[in-house]
Design a protein around this motif. Structure first.
Motif, PDB file in Angstrom:
ATOM      1  N   LEU A 148       0.655  -1.049  -0.255  1.00  0.00           N
ATOM      2  CA  LEU A 148      -0.064   0.076  -0.047  1.00  0.00           C
ATOM      3  C   LEU A 148       0.651   1.103   0.350  1.00  0.00           C
ATOM      4  O   LEU A 148       0.176   2.547  -0.096  1.00  0.00           O
ATOM      5  CB  LEU A 148      -0.734   0.123   1.105  1.00  0.00           C
ATOM      6  CG  LEU A 148      -1.863  -0.625   1.406  1.00  0.00           C
ATOM      7  CD1 LEU A 148      -3.005  -1.121   1.803  1.00  0.00           C
ATOM      8  CD2 LEU A 148      -2.919  -0.852   0.492  1.00  0.00           C
ATOM      9  N   GLU A 149       1.974   1.395   0.301  1.00  0.00           N
ATOM     10  CA  GLU A 149       3.069   2.272   0.494  1.00  0.00           C
ATOM     11  C   GLU A 149       3.727   2.951  -1.251  1.00  0.00           C
ATOM     12  O   GLU A 149       3.639   3.337  -1.031  1.00  0.00           O
ATOM     13  CB  GLU A 149       3.998   2.194   1.144  1.00  0.00           C
ATOM     14  CG  GLU A 149       4.107   1.897   2.888  1.00  0.00           C
ATOM     15  CD  GLU A 149       5.222   1.911   3.710  1.00  0.00           C
ATOM     16  OE1 GLU A 149       6.370   2.140   3.114  1.00  0.00           O
ATOM     17  OE2 GLU A 149       4.326   1.151   4.248  1.00  0.00           O
ATOM     18  N   PHE A 150       3.702   1.601  -1.521  1.00  0.00           N
ATOM     19  CA  PHE A 150       3.835   1.182  -3.386  1.00  0.00           C
ATOM     20  C   PHE A 150       3.170   2.181  -4.597  1.00  0.00           C
ATOM     21  O   PHE A 150       2.953   2.983  -5.048  1.00  0.00           O
ATOM     22  CB  PHE A 150       5.149   0.687  -3.701  1.00  0.00           C
ATOM     23  CG  PHE A 150       5.965   0.646  -2.910  1.00  0.00           C
ATOM     24  CD1 PHE A 150       7.321   1.445  -2.716  1.00  0.00           C
ATOM     25  CD2 PHE A 150       6.347  -0.145  -1.531  1.00  0.00           C
ATOM     26  CE1 PHE A 150       8.562   0.990  -1.826  1.00  0.00           C
ATOM     27  CE2 PHE A 150       6.964  -0.746  -0.583  1.00  0.00           C
ATOM     28  CZ  PHE A 150       8.134   0.323  -1.159  1.00  0.00           C
ATOM     29  N   ALA A 225       0.221   6.412 -18.837  1.00  0.00           N
ATOM     30  CA  ALA A 225       0.160   8.217 -18.206  1.00  0.00           C
ATOM     31  C   ALA A 225       1.243   7.392 -17.260  1.00  0.00           C
ATOM     32  O   ALA A 225       1.741   7.857 -17.156  1.00  0.00           O
ATOM     33  CB  ALA A 225      -1.084   8.230 -17.511  1.00  0.00           C
ATOM     34  N   GLU A 226       1.145   6.192 -16.349  1.00  0.00           N
ATOM     35  CA  GLU A 226       2.235   5.331 -16.015  1.00  0.00           C
ATOM     36  C   GLU A 226       3.391   5.839 -16.589  1.00  0.00           C
ATOM     37  O   GLU A 226       4.834   6.363 -15.784  1.00  0.00           O
ATOM     38  CB  GLU A 226       2.687   3.941 -15.462  1.00  0.00           C
ATOM     39  CG  GLU A 226       3.482   4.160 -14.235  1.00  0.00           C
ATOM     40  CD  GLU A 226       2.994   2.800 -13.897  1.00  0.00           C
ATOM     41  OE1 GLU A 226       3.262   2.312 -13.047  1.00  0.00           O
ATOM     42  OE2 GLU A 226       1.621   2.367 -13.347  1.00  0.00           O
ATOM     43  N   GLY A 235       9.408   9.550 -12.761  1.00  0.00           N
ATOM     44  CA  GLY A 235       8.048   9.189 -11.384  1.00  0.00           C
ATOM     45  C   GLY A 235       8.289  10.384 -11.171  1.00  0.00           C
ATOM     46  O   GLY A 235       8.821  11.637 -11.269  1.00  0.00           O
ATOM     47  N   VAL A 236       6.749  10.306 -10.129  1.00  0.00           N
ATOM     48  CA  VAL A 236       6.237  11.845  -9.191  1.00  0.00           C
ATOM     49  C   VAL A 236       5.596  11.522  -8.085  1.00  0.00           C
ATOM     50  O   VAL A 236       5.231  10.225  -7.866  1.00  0.00           O
ATOM     51  CB  VAL A 236       4.686  11.505 -10.171  1.00  0.00           C
ATOM     52  CG1 VAL A 236       3.920  13.558  -9.852  1.00  0.00           C
ATOM     53  CG2 VAL A 236       5.320  11.801 -11.751  1.00  0.00           C
ATOM     54  N   LYS A 239       2.395  13.617  -3.303  1.00  0.00           N
ATOM     55  CA  LYS A 239       1.783  15.427  -3.039  1.00  0.00           C
ATOM     56  C   LYS A 239       0.918  15.854  -4.718  1.00  0.00           C
ATOM     57  O   LYS A 239       0.547  16.478  -4.290  1.00  0.00           O
ATOM     58  CB  LYS A 239       2.582  15.567  -2.717  1.00  0.00           C
ATOM     59  CG  LYS A 239       2.650  17.500  -2.286  1.00  0.00           C
ATOM     60  CD  LYS A 239       4.509  17.546  -1.579  1.00  0.00           C
ATOM     61  CE  LYS A 239       3.649  19.408  -1.833  1.00  0.00           C
ATOM     62  NZ  LYS A 239       5.079  19.497  -0.355  1.00  0.00           N
ATOM     63  N   HIS A 240       2.463  15.578  -5.794  1.00  0.00           N
ATOM     64  CA  HIS A 240       1.756  16.631  -6.970  1.00  0.00           C
ATOM     65  C   HIS A 240       1.091  15.253  -7.440  1.00  0.00           C
ATOM     66  O   HIS A 240       0.826  15.918  -9.159  1.00  0.00           O
ATOM     67  CB  HIS A 240       2.989  17.298  -7.428  1.00  0.00           C
ATOM     68  CG  HIS A 240       3.647  17.936  -6.243  1.00  0.00           C
ATOM     69  ND1 HIS A 240       2.804  19.375  -5.723  1.00  0.00           N
ATOM     70  CD2 HIS A 240       5.563  18.328  -6.040  1.00  0.00           C
ATOM     71  CE1 HIS A 240       3.862  19.896  -5.083  1.00  0.00           C
ATOM     72  NE2 HIS A 240       4.385  19.241  -5.093  1.00  0.00           N
ATOM     73  N   LEU A 241       0.920  14.370  -7.650  1.00  0.00           N
ATOM     74  CA  LEU A 241       0.356  13.207  -8.462  1.00  0.00           C
ATOM     75  C   LEU A 241      -0.502  13.843  -9.543  1.00  0.00           C
ATOM     76  O   LEU A 241      -0.777  12.920 -10.131  1.00  0.00           O
ATOM     77  CB  LEU A 241       0.171  12.206  -7.646  1.00  0.00           C
ATOM     78  CG  LEU A 241      -0.598  10.840  -8.596  1.00  0.00           C
ATOM     79  CD1 LEU A 241       0.773  10.199 -10.162  1.00  0.00           C
ATOM     80  CD2 LEU A 241      -0.487   9.446  -7.746  1.00  0.00           C
ATOM     81  N   GLN A 242      -1.564  13.877  -9.021  1.00  0.00           N
ATOM     82  CA  GLN A 242      -2.872  14.588  -9.435  1.00  0.00           C
ATOM     83  C   GLN A 242      -2.572  15.577 -10.454  1.00  0.00           C
ATOM     84  O   GLN A 242      -3.528  15.066 -11.420  1.00  0.00           O
ATOM     85  CB  GLN A 242      -3.937  15.096  -8.687  1.00  0.00           C
ATOM     86  CG  GLN A 242      -5.283  14.569  -9.125  1.00  0.00           C
ATOM     87  CD  GLN A 242      -6.285  13.981  -9.620  1.00  0.00           C
ATOM     88  OE1 GLN A 242      -6.004  13.147  -8.604  1.00  0.00           O
ATOM     89  NE2 GLN A 242      -6.499  13.909 -11.187  1.00  0.00           N
TER      90      GLN A 242
END
Length: 302
Positions: A148-150, A225-226, A235-236, A239-242
């Motif tokens: 869940l952390e990744f 998108a990934e 990678g993102v 915090k700013h992924l959205q």
């Protein structure tokens, strides 16, 4: 249009000011307070200052836009906007070298442009034939105990034309709290309410990321998108992924549009933008102790 051809089209600050004026006031000057069309112009500044002839309100080309308060030349801003309309995109380090600014300035410019993209994308809701599914970014084939952390759960939705071709899609980060385990699918009702027009909500087709009725096209959108974020930005973080996902959706839905630069420039003009302290989360730390000392000094003098 190539980058060199674009630079030649907006070679001077005057070229950029004329284009910005047409986008900001397509029907001529209009006061932001009283809507009066007559004004006095002060042209001795770096950027012209327009004073309403009726209410005396002063405004400029960059007021109430993402350029507000910026000392960066308009030429650099225009070039940054153009580079953000390209499908491959550009990161802050590349932009700093391209328009000859510091990395910090380039990073802030990138995020202000993405903020305008994000706000615009949020206003354009999905309609017609809409399909929705959950998906996972940064998926691990063999997940560790703390997967869940990744892995980051997301929702993805698309709208189709009469030929069944996807014309627009949206990807939203899903709260981790909605996901109980690796094989569960969170409830998509909140996502649907946010991104689909009310008239199309009852007919929205909802699928899951696994099972017999999996929507492979929507899953491919998230994979693409990934890959885009990995290749361009290495990678993102969450915090700013959205806003990066909004950037991807904004550009993909307009990649065949020849007026994409003008559209993005218009979106940048219509939005105030976001500042550096809010982006970095340093607003409270900056304004805590120094502000109290300043107020205390004022009280002593008074």
């Amino acid at each position: 249009m190539t980058y060199e051809a674009f630079c030649s089209s907006f070679e001077t600050e005057e070229d950029c000011m004329q284009a910005l004026f047409k986008v900001k006031w397509p029907d001529g000057f209009r006061c932001p307070i009283c809507s009066n069309t007559n004004c006095y112009v002060t042209s001795t500044r770096r950027l012209p200052l327009y004073e309403c002839a009726r209410c005396r309100t002063q405004t400029s080309l960059i007021s109430d836009t993402i350029f507000r308060g910026s000392r960066t030349p308009l030429r650099s801003w225009f070039r940054a906007i153009f580079l953000h309309t390209q499908w491959r995109g550009i990161n802050a380090l590349q932009l700093s070298e391209k328009i000859n600014v510091s990395y910090k300035t380039a990073w802030l410019i990138c995020h202000k442009i993405r903020f305008a993209m994000s706000q615009s994308d949020a206003e354009n809701l999905l309609s017609g034939i809409v399909r929705v599914s959950d998906a996972i970014l940064y998926r691990r084939i063999i997940p560790p105990r703390n997967f869940l952390e990744f892995e980051q759960p997301v929702f993805v939705g698309s709208m189709e034309d009469e030929h069944g071709e996807i014309t627009r899609f949206k990807i939203r980060v899903s709260p981790r709290s909605l996901r109980k385990d690796r094989h569960s699918s969170p409830d998509a009702s909140s996502f649907i309410q946010q991104v689909v027009v009310p008239t199309s909500i009852p007919g929205t087709i909802v699928t899951k990321r696994h099972g017999k009725e999996v929507n492979r096209e929507l899953r491919w959108v998230c994979r693409d998108a990934e890959r885009w974020m990995a290749s361009k930005f290495r990678g993102v973080g969450l915090k700013h992924l959205q806003v990066y996902l909004d950037h991807y959706c904004y550009i993909d839905s307009r990649q065949e549009d020849s007026s994409i630069f003008i559209d993005l420039l218009r979106d940048c003009v219509r939005r105030v933008g976001i500042n550096y302290p809010k982006l970095t989360g340093t607003l409270n730390r900056r304004s805590s102790r120094p502000v109290r000392q300043k107020h205390a000094a004022i009280a002593l003098v008074g």
